[in-house]
Design an enzyme around this catalytic site. Structure first.
Site, PDB file in Angstrom:
ATOM      1  N   GLU A 103      -0.119  -0.576   5.747  1.00 36.91           N
ATOM      2  CA  GLU A 103       0.877  -0.014   6.666  1.00 36.91           C
ATOM      3  C   GLU A 103       0.767   1.502   6.747  1.00 36.91           C
ATOM      4  O   GLU A 103       0.882   2.091   7.825  1.00 36.91           O
ATOM      5  CB  GLU A 103       2.285  -0.419   6.211  1.00 36.91           C
ATOM      6  CG  GLU A 103       3.381  -0.113   7.232  1.00 36.91           C
ATOM      7  CD  GLU A 103       3.923   1.306   7.145  1.00 36.91           C
ATOM      8  OE1 GLU A 103       4.522   1.785   8.123  1.00 36.91           O
ATOM      9  OE2 GLU A 103       3.737   1.951   6.077  1.00 36.91           O
ATOM     10  N   ASP A 143       0.851  -1.193   0.000  1.00 34.92           N
ATOM     11  CA  ASP A 143       0.000   0.000   0.000  1.00 34.92           C
ATOM     12  C   ASP A 143       0.880   1.234   0.000  1.00 34.92           C
ATOM     13  O   ASP A 143       2.039   1.200   0.425  1.00 34.92           O
ATOM     14  CB  ASP A 143      -0.946   0.009   1.208  1.00 34.92           C
ATOM     15  CG  ASP A 143      -0.227   0.248   2.525  1.00 34.92           C
ATOM     16  OD1 ASP A 143       0.706  -0.530   2.822  1.00 34.92           O
ATOM     17  OD2 ASP A 143      -0.585   1.196   3.243  1.00 34.92           O
TER      18      ASP A 143
END
Length: 451
Positions: free
Chosen positions: A156, A92
């Protein structure tokens, strides 16, 4: 490096790595599904799962984590009785921010001035590619001498804790003798660095309300309490005159005793404008790695264009507080919330909501894995000794893993050196850093297996 077969293999694989990174960067995998389609993140996860299967990984799975995102897991068996190493990265990315500020499209890997530009190129899709390169180099030169687990996290950057909670619920899944977190970076390009500390963080959303509705500033201004002005007062109370973070009850006097960071170098790395001073006191390393730091991430208020002459009835802000090792993030959150409430003026109604949190981390740099990495770095970066640095950012998973596996050694390396401009416009990765760190990781796995 060219006389080393592993290094030669990595060099030969670099064009393929660039093509793969371009494919991975093209996914708009921002784990904020109010802004970006969830399908983009799912497609990126599937790409990684397919890549692991192609390298011979078994038990490859898309893990549905409690925050609604997916993490990718795979296991590559090594020789009988071999040690187990967990390799971590996340796929991500941060939103591109102002796309107009990018010199090239943020989700299109573009080579320019010797660097590869694109959102996630360094943080941390490049980390995924680094792990793949290291493993491919070993497979081409005698095989992978350890059992390898790979975990690629899907949220994250959001700090929503999906993988941490999943790991808590499945403690056997990520168990390993050593864990390599590929989400840090060298102190500068060409200087091999392991990160030994991370600051923790908390995210708090603040709301201030003063009126039933907005009022005409000419008719009511001067007596009606302005919520936006109250919010500004609160935010200003979080800094001393020199810019140091001041949260009531939170220690801000820590010092750093490792690698130093000159003010001149920091000004260059941070691209501070001429004539603008740095904030805070103490050394730069103290401020970045050993002390708390507050940042106002966003404010909800009318934009200048289209603003009306009104006294505002409500205002909102999102505040980030980074805390150094030794400070409990949950306690820091309580102190921050209490500070906000105590410094809200005029009896305004204030609410605070914690929306994310991660604990600080400190590694044991005396462990055998660190020597194995130092020896590997010496080959990958000829003439340079491995350095130890702190990192002002947070990787909440580190503490989760340290708690679950107290005997595991944890090392943090990665591609996010200062010129990479992670989280900003024009993020990039230096291909030589990708090459050298892939060599270092491959040689580390070999050294660690033989130790």
């Amino acid at each position: 490096m060219s006389s080393n077969p592993v290094a030669e293999t990595v060099a030969s694989l670099l064009p393929r790595a660039k093509a793969e990174l371009a494919e991975l960067v093209a996914f708009k995998s921002v784990a904020d599904f109010a802004q970006f389609p969830k399908s983009e993140s799912e497609a990126a996860a599937s790409w990684i799962a397919d890549a692991l299967r192609a390298e011979g990984f078994v038990d490859v799975a898309l893990l549905d984590t409690p925050d609604g995102t997916q993490s990718v897991y795979g296991y590559l068996p090594g020789p009988e009785g071999a040690k187990t190493v967990l390799l971590y990265a996340h796929y991500d990315v941060q939103p591109p921010l102002d796309e107009a500020g990018w010199t090239s499209p943020p989700f299109e890997l573009t080579e320019r001035d010797g660097r590869w530009y694109g959102r996630g190129a360094a943080d941390c899709k490049g980390g995924v590619i680094m792990h793949l390169l290291a493993l491919r180099a070993l497979k081409a030169n005698g095989g992978v001498p350890v059992n390898v687990k790979v975990i690629a996290e899907g949220s994250e950057e959001q700090g929503t804790g999906g993988l941490e909670r999943y790991a808590d619920e499945h403690p056997e899944l990520l168990e390993a003798d050593t864990i390599v977190i590929g989400d840090a970076g060298n102190f500068r390009v060409g200087l091999p660095t392991v990160t030994t500390t991370l600051r923790g963080m908390t995210l708090v959303r603040v709301g201030i309300d003063t009126l039933a509705g907005n009022l005409h500033s000419g008719q009511f201004g001067g007596a009606a309490p302005d919520a936006l002005a109250a919010l500004i007062r609160v935010l200003d109370s979080l800094r001393a005159e020199d810019g140091s973070t001041t949260v009531d009850g939170l220690d801000a006097t820590g010092t750093w005793d490792g690698l130093e960071y000159t003010e001149e170098q920091f000004r260059t790395d941070a691209k501070v404008l001429d004539g603008v001073g740095l904030i805070g006191d103490g050394s730069v390393a103290d401020r970045l790695w050993a002390r708390p730091a507050v940042t106002v991430l966003g404010i909800d208020c009318p934009p200048v264009v289209g603003a009306t002459p009104s006294v505002h009835s409500g205002a909102r802000a999102l505040i980030s507080l980074r805390v150094p090792p030794g400070v409990d993030a949950a306690e820091a959150t309580k102190l921050l919330q209490a500070h906000i409430e105590a410094h809200t003026p005029w009896g305004a109604r204030v609410t605070t909501e914690q929306i994310g949190q991660g604990q600080a981390f400190r590694a044991d740099a005396t462990s055998p894995a660190y020597q194995a990495m130092a020896d590997a770095m010496a080959v990958a970066y000829p003439g340079e000794a491995m350095q130890y640095a702190g990192e002002g950012g947070s990787i909440p998973l580190c503490n989760t893993l340290a708690g679950l596996y107290p005997r595991a050694e944890i090392l943090l390396i990665g591609l996010s050196e200062p010129e990479a401009q992670i989280h900003a416009v024009n993020e990039s990765v230096h291909p030589q850093e990708l090459e050298r760190l892939s060599v270092a990781e491959a040689l580390f796995l070999r050294n660690y297996a033989a130790g």
